[in-house]
Design an enzyme around this catalytic site. Structure first.
Site, PDB file in Angstrom:
ATOM      1  N   ASN A   9       0.866  -1.176   0.000  1.00  0.00           N
ATOM      2  CA  ASN A   9       0.000   0.000   0.000  1.00  0.00           C
ATOM      3  C   ASN A   9       0.903   1.226   0.000  1.00  0.00           C
ATOM      4  O   ASN A   9       1.511   1.559   1.009  1.00  0.00           O
ATOM      5  CB  ASN A   9      -0.886  -0.031   1.263  1.00  0.00           C
ATOM      6  CG  ASN A   9      -1.695   1.243   1.430  1.00  0.00           C
ATOM      7  OD1 ASN A   9      -1.811   2.051   0.514  1.00  0.00           O
ATOM      8  ND2 ASN A   9      -2.267   1.419   2.627  1.00  0.00           N
ATOM      9  N   LYS A  11       0.145   4.265  -0.305  1.00  0.00           N
ATOM     10  CA  LYS A  11      -0.489   5.439   0.312  1.00  0.00           C
ATOM     11  C   LYS A  11      -0.254   6.684  -0.564  1.00  0.00           C
ATOM     12  O   LYS A  11      -0.136   6.561  -1.781  1.00  0.00           O
ATOM     13  CB  LYS A  11       0.018   5.652   1.741  1.00  0.00           C
ATOM     14  CG  LYS A  11      -0.071   4.381   2.580  1.00  0.00           C
ATOM     15  CD  LYS A  11       0.113   4.635   4.048  1.00  0.00           C
ATOM     16  CE  LYS A  11       0.151   3.306   4.766  1.00  0.00           C
ATOM     17  NZ  LYS A  11       0.098   3.439   6.216  1.00  0.00           N
ATOM     18  N   HIS A  96      -9.500   1.082   4.992  1.00  0.00           N
ATOM     19  CA  HIS A  96      -8.205   1.204   5.677  1.00  0.00           C
ATOM     20  C   HIS A  96      -8.391   2.123   6.890  1.00  0.00           C
ATOM     21  O   HIS A  96      -9.173   3.079   6.843  1.00  0.00           O
ATOM     22  CB  HIS A  96      -7.164   1.776   4.710  1.00  0.00           C
ATOM     23  CG  HIS A  96      -5.773   1.718   5.261  1.00  0.00           C
ATOM     24  ND1 HIS A  96      -5.304   2.636   6.163  1.00  0.00           N
ATOM     25  CD2 HIS A  96      -4.766   0.832   5.053  1.00  0.00           C
ATOM     26  CE1 HIS A  96      -4.052   2.326   6.488  1.00  0.00           C
ATOM     27  NE2 HIS A  96      -3.707   1.226   5.833  1.00  0.00           N
ATOM     28  N   GLU A  98      -6.736   4.476   8.021  1.00  0.00           N
ATOM     29  CA  GLU A  98      -6.498   5.901   7.772  1.00  0.00           C
ATOM     30  C   GLU A  98      -7.728   6.539   7.132  1.00  0.00           C
ATOM     31  O   GLU A  98      -8.033   7.700   7.365  1.00  0.00           O
ATOM     32  CB  GLU A  98      -5.244   6.082   6.904  1.00  0.00           C
ATOM     33  CG  GLU A  98      -3.988   5.825   7.712  1.00  0.00           C
ATOM     34  CD  GLU A  98      -2.810   5.308   6.921  1.00  0.00           C
ATOM     35  OE1 GLU A  98      -2.822   5.386   5.679  1.00  0.00           O
ATOM     36  OE2 GLU A  98      -1.866   4.800   7.561  1.00  0.00           O
ATOM     37  N   GLU A 168      -5.449  -5.364  10.605  1.00  0.00           N
ATOM     38  CA  GLU A 168      -4.434  -4.340  10.835  1.00  0.00           C
ATOM     39  C   GLU A 168      -4.711  -3.630  12.159  1.00  0.00           C
ATOM     40  O   GLU A 168      -5.508  -2.681  12.207  1.00  0.00           O
ATOM     41  CB  GLU A 168      -4.465  -3.305   9.702  1.00  0.00           C
ATOM     42  CG  GLU A 168      -4.163  -3.882   8.342  1.00  0.00           C
ATOM     43  CD  GLU A 168      -3.559  -2.845   7.422  1.00  0.00           C
ATOM     44  OE1 GLU A 168      -2.459  -3.082   6.922  1.00  0.00           O
ATOM     45  OE2 GLU A 168      -4.167  -1.768   7.249  1.00  0.00           O
ATOM     46  N   GLY A 174       2.406   1.872  10.788  1.00  0.00           N
ATOM     47  CA  GLY A 174       3.341   2.989  10.638  1.00  0.00           C
ATOM     48  C   GLY A 174       4.035   3.376  11.937  1.00  0.00           C
ATOM     49  O   GLY A 174       4.658   4.433  12.026  1.00  0.00           O
ATOM     50  N   SER A 214       3.446  -2.557  10.271  1.00  0.00           N
ATOM     51  CA  SER A 214       4.908  -2.548  10.434  1.00  0.00           C
ATOM     52  C   SER A 214       5.564  -3.868  10.040  1.00  0.00           C
ATOM     53  O   SER A 214       6.529  -4.304  10.689  1.00  0.00           O
ATOM     54  CB  SER A 214       5.292  -2.146  11.864  1.00  0.00           C
ATOM     55  OG  SER A 214       4.829  -0.836  12.143  1.00  0.00           O
TER      56      SER A 214
HETATM   57  C1  PEP Z   1      -0.753  -0.108   6.027  1.00  0.00           C
HETATM   58  O1  PEP Z   1      -0.737   1.021   5.590  1.00  0.00           O
HETATM   59  O2  PEP Z   1      -1.694  -0.843   5.747  1.00  0.00           O
HETATM   60  C2  PEP Z   1       0.364  -0.546   6.855  1.00  0.00           C
HETATM   61  C3  PEP Z   1       0.293  -1.720   7.406  1.00  0.00           C
HETATM   62  O3  PEP Z   1       1.421   0.331   7.004  1.00  0.00           O
HETATM   63  P1  PEP Z   1       2.873  -0.009   7.647  1.00  0.00           P
HETATM   64  O4  PEP Z   1       3.336  -1.296   7.036  1.00  0.00           O
HETATM   65  O5  PEP Z   1       3.718   1.140   7.289  1.00  0.00           O
HETATM   66  O6  PEP Z   1       2.657  -0.161   9.120  1.00  0.00           O
END
Ligand code: PEP
Length: 252
Positions: A9, A11, A96, A98, A168, A174, A214
């Site tokens: 992703n 973003k 997601h 976010e 998630e 992040g 992460s």
């Molecule tokens: C994500 O944006 O779905 C995500 C898991 O980000 P990161 O791997 O940076 O934690």
């Protein structure tokens, strides 16, 4: 046997030049990708078409990071499922955290988007997960179950089976803080049980459940070898070709 789905992703990162440069690096590595994993990248909307064109002949799928659930009309700034399908988009990330946090995405819109994606033959990746406060209060399973029940409301089993779920935990996105492999697998198993209650074990056994939060080259193997985890949704670490490649090839 469920195949692994390793998804990046991107973003709101990478302009067109950066996106195409990253794609070139991935293409050059793709011959060495683990054959047991499906690989997906999700660039920003404006770069989808060019990325898809550039990947012609390569087995790397392309996904959008969001879409609207309506077919067409006066929805300024939105992108429809048909528009995505028209340029060859294979997957779409839905709900997601976010988007839930900053753009008022809720389970009801997730549900509408999930259904709309299937109508257009786009595979939805539905994101679910709890906040740190919810985990610390011991309501993480209740929270995720609620997201699943509402997200899959009136979704047919034939569509559920083709839906990807990304677990998630919001506190791990992040932040550099990963859920332990035990926490991640426990929730993936729990999600599978929720699907089994709604549909059947025959269906829940086939659903791809990813972990996201992460994931990096050095923790990918630990997470991706868990019994109920079928892949990863990766943010930061998907922006570097070599790092993403190492995650894809975690088994080697
Ligand atoms: C994500 O944006 O779905 C995500 C898991 O980000 P990161 O791997 O940076 O934690």
């Amino acid at each position: 046997m469920r195949r692994k789905l390793i998804a990046g992703n991107w973003k709101m990162n990478n302009d067109l030049d950066d996106s195409l440069a990253l794609v070139e690096e991935l293409k050059s590595l793709s011959g060495k990708f683990d054959k047991d994993a499906d690989v997906l990248i999700c660039p920003a909307f404006v770069n989808l078409y060019h990325v898809k064109q550039s990947l012609s002949g390569f087995d790397i799928k392309v996904g959008a990071q969001n879409m609207h659930f309506e077919e067409v009309g006066a929805f300024t700034g939105e992108i429809s499922p048909a528009m995505l399908k028209n340029i060859g988009v294979d997957y779409v990330i839905i709900g997601h955290s976010e988007r839930r946090q900053y753009f008022n995405e809720v389970d009801e819109t997730v549900n509408k988007k999930l259904k709309a994606a299937h109508i257009h033959g786009i595979i939805p990746i539905v994101c679910v997960g709890e906040t740190l406060k919810q985990r610390e209060s011991g309501i993480e399973k209740e929270t995720v179950k609620n997201q699943i029940i509402k997200g899959f409301e009136n979704v047919d089993g034939s569509e559920a089976v083709k839906t990807v779920i990304a677990y998630e935990p919001i506190w791990a996105i992040g932040t550099g803080r990963t859920a332990s492999s035990r926490q991640a697998n426990e929730m993936a198993y729990f999600i599978r049980n929720c699907l089994s209650e709604i549909y059947s074990s025959d269906i829940s056994d086939k659903v791809i459940i990813q972990y996201g939060g992460s994931v990096k080259a050095d923790n990918a193997k630990e997470i991706l070898t868990q019994s109920d985890i079928d892949g990863a949704l990766i943010g930061g670490a998907s922006l570097k070709a070599e790092e993403f490649y190492k995650i894809i090839n975690y088994a080697k």
